[in-house]
Design a protein around this motif. Structure first.
Motif, PDB file in Angstrom:
ATOM      1  N   VAL A   1       0.742  -0.808  -0.188  1.00 23.09           N
ATOM      2  CA  VAL A   1      -0.151  -0.100   0.050  1.00 23.09           C
ATOM      3  C   VAL A   1       0.992   0.978   0.311  1.00 23.09           C
ATOM      4  O   VAL A   1       1.915   0.814   0.354  1.00 23.09           O
ATOM      5  N   LYS A   2      -0.155   2.290  -0.671  1.00 21.43           N
ATOM      6  CA  LYS A   2       0.869   3.789  -0.797  1.00 21.43           C
ATOM      7  C   LYS A   2       0.330   4.704   0.304  1.00 21.43           C
ATOM      8  O   LYS A   2      -0.573   4.981   0.182  1.00 21.43           O
ATOM      9  N   TYR A   3       1.375   5.597   0.245  1.00 21.38           N
ATOM     10  CA  TYR A   3       0.988   6.926   1.192  1.00 21.38           C
ATOM     11  C   TYR A   3       1.629   7.950  -0.215  1.00 21.38           C
ATOM     12  O   TYR A   3       2.544   7.866   0.553  1.00 21.38           O
ATOM     13  N   THR A   4       0.500   9.490   0.197  1.00 24.31           N
ATOM     14  CA  THR A   4       1.277  10.669  -0.197  1.00 24.31           C
ATOM     15  C   THR A   4       0.931  11.092   0.708  1.00 24.31           C
ATOM     16  O   THR A   4       0.053  12.137   1.058  1.00 24.31           O
ATOM     17  N   VAL A   5       2.208  11.784   1.879  1.00 28.56           N
ATOM     18  CA  VAL A   5       2.489  12.888   2.277  1.00 28.56           C
ATOM     19  C   VAL A   5       2.609  14.047   1.758  1.00 28.56           C
ATOM     20  O   VAL A   5       3.917  13.942   1.541  1.00 28.56           O
ATOM     21  N   ASN A   6       1.817  14.794   1.836  1.00 33.20           N
ATOM     22  CA  ASN A   6       1.848  16.176   1.091  1.00 33.20           C
ATOM     23  C   ASN A   6       2.969  17.561   1.811  1.00 33.20           C
ATOM     24  O   ASN A   6       2.347  17.078   3.700  1.00 33.20           O
ATOM     25  N   ALA A   7       3.499  18.383   1.585  1.00 31.25           N
ATOM     26  CA  ALA A   7       4.173  18.793   2.714  1.00 31.25           C
ATOM     27  C   ALA A   7       2.740  20.259   3.107  1.00 31.25           C
ATOM     28  O   ALA A   7       1.667  20.094   2.676  1.00 31.25           O
ATOM     29  N   THR A   8       3.296  20.928   4.302  1.00 34.15           N
ATOM     30  CA  THR A   8       2.635  21.417   5.158  1.00 34.15           C
ATOM     31  C   THR A   8       2.253  22.749   4.110  1.00 34.15           C
ATOM     32  O   THR A   8       0.893  23.193   4.329  1.00 34.15           O
ATOM     33  N   THR A   9       3.015  23.663   3.327  1.00 35.47           N
ATOM     34  CA  THR A   9       2.158  24.335   2.447  1.00 35.47           C
ATOM     35  C   THR A   9       1.334  23.662   1.383  1.00 35.47           C
ATOM     36  O   THR A   9      -0.333  24.399   0.831  1.00 35.47           O
ATOM     37  N   GLU A  10       1.400  22.618   0.697  1.00 35.57           N
ATOM     38  CA  GLU A  10       0.277  22.017   0.032  1.00 35.57           C
ATOM     39  C   GLU A  10      -0.431  21.810   0.394  1.00 35.57           C
ATOM     40  O   GLU A  10      -2.010  22.324   0.109  1.00 35.57           O
ATOM     41  N   LEU A  11      -0.967  21.309   1.727  1.00 32.73           N
ATOM     42  CA  LEU A  11      -2.123  20.398   2.684  1.00 32.73           C
ATOM     43  C   LEU A  11      -3.035  22.542   2.567  1.00 32.73           C
ATOM     44  O   LEU A  11      -3.803  22.169   3.042  1.00 32.73           O
ATOM     45  N   GLN A  12      -2.404  23.542   3.356  1.00 34.78           N
ATOM     46  CA  GLN A  12      -2.741  24.551   3.597  1.00 34.78           C
ATOM     47  C   GLN A  12      -3.701  24.790   1.533  1.00 34.78           C
ATOM     48  O   GLN A  12      -4.945  24.851   2.207  1.00 34.78           O
ATOM     49  N   THR A  13      -2.666  24.667   0.428  1.00 32.07           N
ATOM     50  CA  THR A  13      -3.042  25.007  -0.573  1.00 32.07           C
ATOM     51  C   THR A  13      -4.092  24.320  -0.539  1.00 32.07           C
ATOM     52  O   THR A  13      -5.681  24.760  -1.439  1.00 32.07           O
ATOM     53  N   ASN A  14      -4.152  22.404  -0.698  1.00 34.90           N
ATOM     54  CA  ASN A  14      -4.867  21.983  -0.871  1.00 34.90           C
ATOM     55  C   ASN A  14      -6.870  22.593  -0.554  1.00 34.90           C
ATOM     56  O   ASN A  14      -7.820  22.690  -0.770  1.00 34.90           O
ATOM     57  N   GLN A  15      -6.298  22.328   1.256  1.00 33.65           N
ATOM     58  CA  GLN A  15      -7.564  22.841   2.220  1.00 33.65           C
ATOM     59  C   GLN A  15      -8.763  23.877   1.307  1.00 33.65           C
ATOM     60  O   GLN A  15      -9.666  24.463   2.121  1.00 33.65           O
ATOM     61  N   SER A  16      -7.624  25.360   0.841  1.00 31.12           N
ATOM     62  CA  SER A  16      -7.840  26.633   0.803  1.00 31.12           C
ATOM     63  C   SER A  16      -9.243  26.177  -0.778  1.00 31.12           C
ATOM     64  O   SER A  16     -10.177  26.810  -0.446  1.00 31.12           O
ATOM     65  N   LYS A  17      -8.279  24.887  -1.484  1.00 30.22           N
ATOM     66  CA  LYS A  17      -9.199  24.647  -2.340  1.00 30.22           C
ATOM     67  C   LYS A  17     -10.534  23.958  -2.654  1.00 30.22           C
ATOM     68  O   LYS A  17     -11.677  24.150  -2.730  1.00 30.22           O
ATOM     69  N   ARG A  18     -10.272  23.425  -1.313  1.00 32.13           N
ATOM     70  CA  ARG A  18     -11.504  23.060  -1.265  1.00 32.13           C
ATOM     71  C   ARG A  18     -12.807  24.069  -0.106  1.00 32.13           C
ATOM     72  O   ARG A  18     -13.865  23.899  -0.524  1.00 32.13           O
ATOM     73  N   ILE A  19     -11.967  24.931   0.274  1.00 34.68           N
ATOM     74  CA  ILE A  19     -12.946  26.168   0.326  1.00 34.68           C
ATOM     75  C   ILE A  19     -13.912  26.597  -0.178  1.00 34.68           C
ATOM     76  O   ILE A  19     -14.853  26.530   0.107  1.00 34.68           O
ATOM     77  N   ASP A  20     -12.233  27.114  -1.081  1.00 33.84           N
ATOM     78  CA  ASP A  20     -13.019  28.236  -2.221  1.00 33.84           C
ATOM     79  C   ASP A  20     -13.919  27.044  -2.970  1.00 33.84           C
ATOM     80  O   ASP A  20     -15.181  27.847  -2.846  1.00 33.84           O
ATOM     81  N   THR A  21     -13.513  25.631  -3.094  1.00 30.52           N
ATOM     82  CA  THR A  21     -15.057  25.049  -4.080  1.00 30.52           C
ATOM     83  C   THR A  21     -16.710  25.105  -3.669  1.00 30.52           C
ATOM     84  O   THR A  21     -16.868  25.159  -4.197  1.00 30.52           O
TER      85      THR A  21
END
Length: 256
Positions: A170-190
């Motif tokens: 099994v594989k896991y992709t661990v995003n960086a802190t900045t990318e995590l915040q960016t993804n959260q912002s994108k989800r919020i904006d969406t």
């Protein structure tokens, strides 16, 4: 005389042994041995004299390692046609793709390998996967691993090994802190944009419904207030139609 008495005493001691039960017959490994099902493991509680007809349930997983039920279809107690006599391991495709961490936050991620209890039956190998480079093996050999987020995304892989072969991965992709915040912002904006779009559609439907209802109400009020005029107009129209019909009938009779 003393020798004869000793001999008689010895015979009296040997008679009970001679009358004892004969020795057991040599076991030929026949019906006394517990019959084993497929897989080589004996199933407890089965009558060895009955013919065993086994059926296997559906595996609990679609990849990696899981368990399935072993069902007996002949010789179940009572009127049951099938009864569970045990469970056994089952295996699916090795590669389970991308997994979801069991917990994560803005600083760290907790990941787990694929296994079934007991955990110590298997060997676990954690790796860091880098494109176009050999995998880097980590010293961690436990089923669960916690890592901290780095400045760039990292892909981890856990291999579960049994009998010197890989049975799950099994594989896991661990995003960086900045990318995590960016993804959260994108989800919020969406989410906000979808909410605004839904609100706009709702307002449009509401306004359209109100306008249509008001129009229908005004039309009904107008008809009620001018009902006498409508009645006169309808009456005159019906009279004209009657006169035209009479004239038509007279003209037709005159021509005849």
């Amino acid at each position: 005389m003393a020798g004869g008495a000793a001999l008689l005493l010895l015979l009296l001691l040997l008679l009970p042994l001679a009358a004892a039960e004969p020795p057991f017959a040599e076991d030929d490994g026949g019906s006394e041995a517990a019959e084993e099902p497929r897989g080589g493991r004996p199933l407890p509680g089965l009558n060895a004299l009955e013919s065993m007809e086994l059926e296997f349930g559906v595996c609990t997983v679609t990849c990696g390692i899981g368990i399935r039920e072993v069902l007996l279809t002949n010789g179940c107690p009572g009127s049951e046609t099938k009864c569970i006599v045990g469970v056994e391991e089952c295996h699916g495709p090795v590669d389970c793709g991308l997994g979801r961490p069991i917990s994560e936050n803005s600083a760290s991620v907790v990941m787990t390998c694929i296994y079934i209890p007991p955990e110590n039956r298997f060997k676990y190998v954690w790796k860091i996967l880098t494109p176009n480079q050999p995998a880097h093996i980590l010293p961690n050999d436990s089923a669960v691993m916690e890592v901290r987020r780095d400045t760039h995304p990292i892909t981890y892989q856990c291999e579960t090994q049994g009998n010197d072969s890989v049975i799950a991965s099994v594989k896991y992709t661990v995003n960086a802190t900045t990318e995590l915040q960016t993804n959260q912002s994108k989800r919020i904006d969406t989410g906000q944009s979808r909410k605004k779009r839904a609100d706009a559609i709702l307002v449009f439907c509401l306004v359209t419904g109100i306008i249509f209802t008001v129009g229908v109400i005004f039309a009904i009020i107008f008809i009620i207030l001018h009902w006498a005029i409508f009645k006169t107009v309808l009456g005159s129209k019906n009279g004209q139609d009657g006169e035209e019909e009479k004239l038509t009938n007279k003209s037709s009779q005159g021509s005849m």
